[in-house]
Design an enzyme around this catalytic site. Structure first.
Site, PDB file in Angstrom:
ATOM      1  N   ASP A 287       0.865  -1.175   0.000  1.00 39.30           N
ATOM      2  CA  ASP A 287       0.000   0.000   0.000  1.00 39.30           C
ATOM      3  C   ASP A 287       0.910   1.236   0.000  1.00 39.30           C
ATOM      4  OD1 ASP A 287      -2.151   1.672  -0.004  1.00 39.30           O
ATOM      5  OD2 ASP A 287      -3.227   0.655   1.591  1.00 39.30           O
TER       6      ASP A 287
HETATM    7  C1  BGC Z   1      -4.977   3.254   0.172  1.00 40.52           C
HETATM    8  C2  BGC Z   1      -5.195   2.248  -0.936  1.00 40.52           C
HETATM    9  C3  BGC Z   1      -5.003   2.898  -2.272  1.00 40.52           C
HETATM   10  C4  BGC Z   1      -3.635   3.541  -2.315  1.00 40.52           C
HETATM   11  C5  BGC Z   1      -3.316   4.192  -3.636  1.00 40.52           C
HETATM   12  C6  BGC Z   1      -3.709   4.031   0.005  1.00 40.52           C
HETATM   13  O1  BGC Z   1      -3.604   5.073   0.917  1.00 40.52           O
HETATM   14  O2  BGC Z   1      -4.976   2.573   1.401  1.00 40.52           O
HETATM   15  O3  BGC Z   1      -6.471   1.676  -0.822  1.00 40.52           O
HETATM   16  O4  BGC Z   1      -5.176   1.953  -3.286  1.00 40.52           O
HETATM   17  O5  BGC Z   1      -3.557   4.518  -1.309  1.00 40.52           O
HETATM   18  O6  BGC Z   1      -4.056   5.311  -3.846  1.00 40.52           O
END
Ligand code: BGC
Length: 765
Positions: A287
């Site tokens: 993530d």
């Molecule tokens: C979120 C994810 C997301 C990623 C990219 C993160 O902060 O937890 O769900 O896909 O950002 O935007």
């Protein structure tokens, strides 16, 4: 004596089932990648496992990638996300293809979570449709729109099981139930990925957030999870596995710590479970900066944690650039070998190959036309089917056309707030329909006023982008609203949450209406007029007072682009509401966690008795249970039958449903099973099937279910999946509480012998 049957784990079967064509294609891919990798330097390989972000406006963390263009030209980047225009994507892809030494194309990612340009209701809302075909169609349409603008890869579906409405990200989920969540996960993966990943209208799915992100302590975002393995297997892991079994091409690790090891560096999760046990053959991605955040977890320096994550099975690093920045150090210190990087690099190259990017790096950048008109009607269908009618006293709804309506509330004339969280690319939000304009189609007798600010809490207002000062004087707002109410036949109060009150990093300790809105509602109710509360929300809210005092409550969630039309269609009876809750609504925050599939204790609750489980200051049941939702029709359930069928090795059950009203209805018939005599404690009931049926006025139908015996099983504390013989409760009804039940005995020795044996394959930790 009870007998045990062990059920095979069929997860890796997909490998065995490959046909000759697939094998040839696999061989071609392997030799193409062997050849390519033989030419790559180790820096270029480290580049492939590096994912960077592009547009500052869409950051979901504090870090931002720098020097992206030059790194791409040097072959040091594998993928980019948050590139919002097709022109930028073409320019960036050109850099990779024409300027970098080997011309390896980039993969473009984006959070296409509930639609791309056409925004559907938020996922929690969409799950309330219980309509898998609809959900698959929305995912397929999102893939069509997003891929037409160069998106190869979506960070969706989010399949985390959620049981704490304080967590803002419940909005992105499919609710609390593993069975329903698994079916929705499959539908979304199939919708995004289509028949073949190299079809220019499909995109690769990324199942997130692996694992258990929804179980963070206290509903706080990013928080730790400490959970028994048994519970993980039984309740939290099934949707991830279902998505993997459906062929998802990638999996995102979660931010949270899982039993002491953050998911992003958790070898047991990323390798032992995901690959060895489930047979996942795609790639994993962290993530946003979750590799770098391992340092905050106290696991070491960026170099150390990046190496650790890679060795644990994390292939691609989102934003931290940990291996890339520390490559020499990691190699010198023996933290990593080239072979470790090869494994991850190969998986990313394979994904690009499967997506058709080597054959044509601009495959999704040709601007293929999209039928937006068609998707607008899909958005309307999705929004209508997601709305849940929670209360309707003395049939105040549906309203008469041309009723004299006072439309009140800070959310009653907004298009943007109806889009909800993750609607970043929703350029078409301007084409959205507010509730006010939806209602204007049905009545010209409309008085409209805001009545209150969304919140009068200055700290919260700052976080959610609300300017309290600009909302006006609270007392005058309320008196204007009260006069409007007095002049009308009925009050429609549109209240709840704006888009920023749920979603990432939006946990709340108070999940009732904001006090400013509640004061307004109290004043409206005091006029003696019928008040219909239309709720916009990204989470279950606590609504005891509202349930007692409002004549009707319509939960519209964040209903997306066509939200205003859908809400109006429900209010005026053009559409008979059919949504059913997929998350329990507590009476108050103190009841959390509360979910329908809880286990009984040794002292099951009987209200108001001492020495029983539960609370002495509050009823034990929720305000609205899982599966609940009303319509404008009356559907009766009768003649429920259930028996075990040894031939098909399944529980066969049926019920007669009769629409006794004069209005056609769509009914979600739900089947629950409880293991009455198990060797371990089991939930009183678990959803094991559901069917949506249409009933004409006066029509009766017999609805059948067939539940394979394997669904009766459970994971033992030793992590064996077993089915025990014995007695089972089978219940069918319109929600998880109002069920007709019958007892079924499963004692099929022949079947037991025939069921293949399987065991948990790896030792945790
Ligand atoms: C979120 C994810 C997301 C990623 C990219 C993160 O902060 O937890 O769900 O896909 O950002 O935007």
């Amino acid at each position: 004596m009870r007998k045990l049957a062990l059920i095979a784990l069929l997860s890796a079967a997909s490998f065995i089932l490959l046909g000759a064509d697939d094998r040839n294609c696999g061989q071609q891919m392997d030799s193409f990648i062997d050849d390519l990798m033989s030419k790559m330097t180790i820096e270029e390989k480290a580049g492939q496992i590096t994912l960077v972000t592009y547009d500052r406006r869409f950051m979901t963390g504090e870090a931002q990638s720098a020097g992206v263009a030059s790194k791409i030209a040097e072959g040091k980047i594998g993928g980019v996300f948050n590139v919002m225009t097709i022109e930028d994507k073409i320019d960036i892809q050109k850099l990779a293809v024409e300027k970098s030494r080997l011309g390896i194309p980039l993969i473009f990612g984006l959070d296409v979570v509930h639609g791309y340009r056409t925004i559907w209701p938020i996922p929690l809302a969409l799950s309330c449709s219980w309509d898998l075909d609809l959900i698959e169609r929305t995912a397929c349409a999102a893939a069509d729109e997003a891929s037409s603008e160069g998106v190869d890869w979506t960070f969706s579906p989010m399949v985390d099981i959620v049981r704490d409405p304080r967590w803002g990200r419940v909005a992105e989920s499919s609710g609390e139930d593993p069975y329903l969540g698994s079916r929705i996960a499959e539908a979304m993966v199939c919708g995004y990925q289509g028949e073949s990943l190299d079809d220019p209208q499909s995109m690769m799915a990324c199942v997130k957030h692996f694992a258990l992100y929804g179980a963070g302590e206290g509903g706080r975002d990013y928080d730790m999870v400490d959970m028994s393995l048994n519970r993980m297997y039984q309740e939290y892991l099934p949707p991830y596995k279902a998505a993997v079994d459906a062929g998802a091409g990638s999996v995102m690790s979660s931010f949270n710590d899982v039993n002491g090891v953050p998911a992003t560096a958790n070898k047991w999760l990323l390798t032992d479970v995901l690959r060895a046990e489930w047979g996942f053959d795609g790639f994993t991605v962290s993530d946003y900066t979750s590799v770098g955040e391992l340092t905050e977890h106290g696991l070491g320096t960026l170099a150390e944690v990046s190496a650790r994550a890679l060795k644990a099975g994390l292939d691609m690093d989102m934003v931290s650039e940990g291996v890339l920045k520390n490559l020499d150090y990691c190699l010198e210190k023996g933290l990593l070998t080239e072979a470790d990087i090869d494994v991850a690099c190969r998986r990313i190259l394979e994904a690009k190959y499967k997506l058709g990017l080597f054959e044509n790096p601009y495959l999704r950048l040709g601007g293929q036309p999209v039928d937006r008109e068609k998707y607008r009607s899909l958005a309307l269908e999705a929004a209508r089917k997601s709305i849940v009618l929670l209360k309707n006293d003395h049939n105040v709804l549906p309203l008469e056309k041309d009723a004299k309506v006072a439309l009140i509330g800070p959310l009653s004339d907004t298009r943007w707030e109806l889009m909800g969280t993750w609607a970043g690319a929703a350029a078409m939000a301007d084409e959205g329909v507010s509730i006010k304009s939806g209602i204007s189609r049905y009545t010209s007798s409309l008085i409209h006023t805001a009545g209150a600010p969304i919140t009068d809490n200055p700290g919260l207002a700052r976080m959610i982008g609300v300017n309290i000062e600009r909302s006006g004087d609270p007392d005058s707002l309320i008196s204007e609203a009260v006069s409007a109410a007095r002049e009308s036949d009925v009050v429609i109060a549109v209240l709840g949450e704006n888009a920023k009150m749920s979603g990432e990093s939006s946990s709340m300790t108070w999940i009732g209406l904001q006090p400013a809105q509640r004061r307004l509602l109290e004043a409206l109710v005091a006029t003696g007029k019928d008040v219909v509360l239309v709720l916009l929300n990204g989470r279950p809210m606590t609504l005891e007072w509202e349930n007692e005092h409002c004549a009707a409550i319509v939960d519209a969630w964040a209903p997306g682009l066509q939200g205003g039309n859908a809400v109006a269609d429900v209010l005026f009876g053009e559409y008979n509401p059919s949504g059913r809750l997929t998350m329990t609504f507590p009476r108050n925050v103190g009841q959390i966690p509360i979910y329908y599939s809880m286990k009984s204790t040794g002292r099951p609750h009987i209200p108001f008795r001492k020495y029983r489980t539960g609370y002495i200051d509050c009823p034990q049941d929720p305000l609205y249970p899982f599966g609940y939702g009303l319509s404008y029709s009356q559907v009766d359930y009768s003649d429920m039958k259930a028996e075990y069928d040894p031939v098909s090795r399944s529980v066969k059950a049926s019920v007669k449903v009769t629409n006794t009203s004069a209005r056609a209805v769509e009914e979600t018939v739900q089947l629950y099973i409880g293991d009455a005599t198990a060797s371990v404690t089991r939930p009183e009931k678990e959803l094991k099937g559901f069917r949506k049926v249409k009933l004409a006025p006066g029509e009766s139908l017999v609805v059948d279910f067939s539940v394979p015996v394997s669904e009766l099983g459970f994971w033992t504390p030793e992590l064996e999946y077993i089915v025990e013989t014995g007695e089972f409760m089978v219940g069918i009804g319109p929600d998880s509480e109002r069920i007709l039940s019958s007892s079924v005995v499963y004692e099929d020795v022949q079947a037991l012998e025939a069921i293949p044996v399987g065991l948990f394959l790896c030792t945790p930790y």
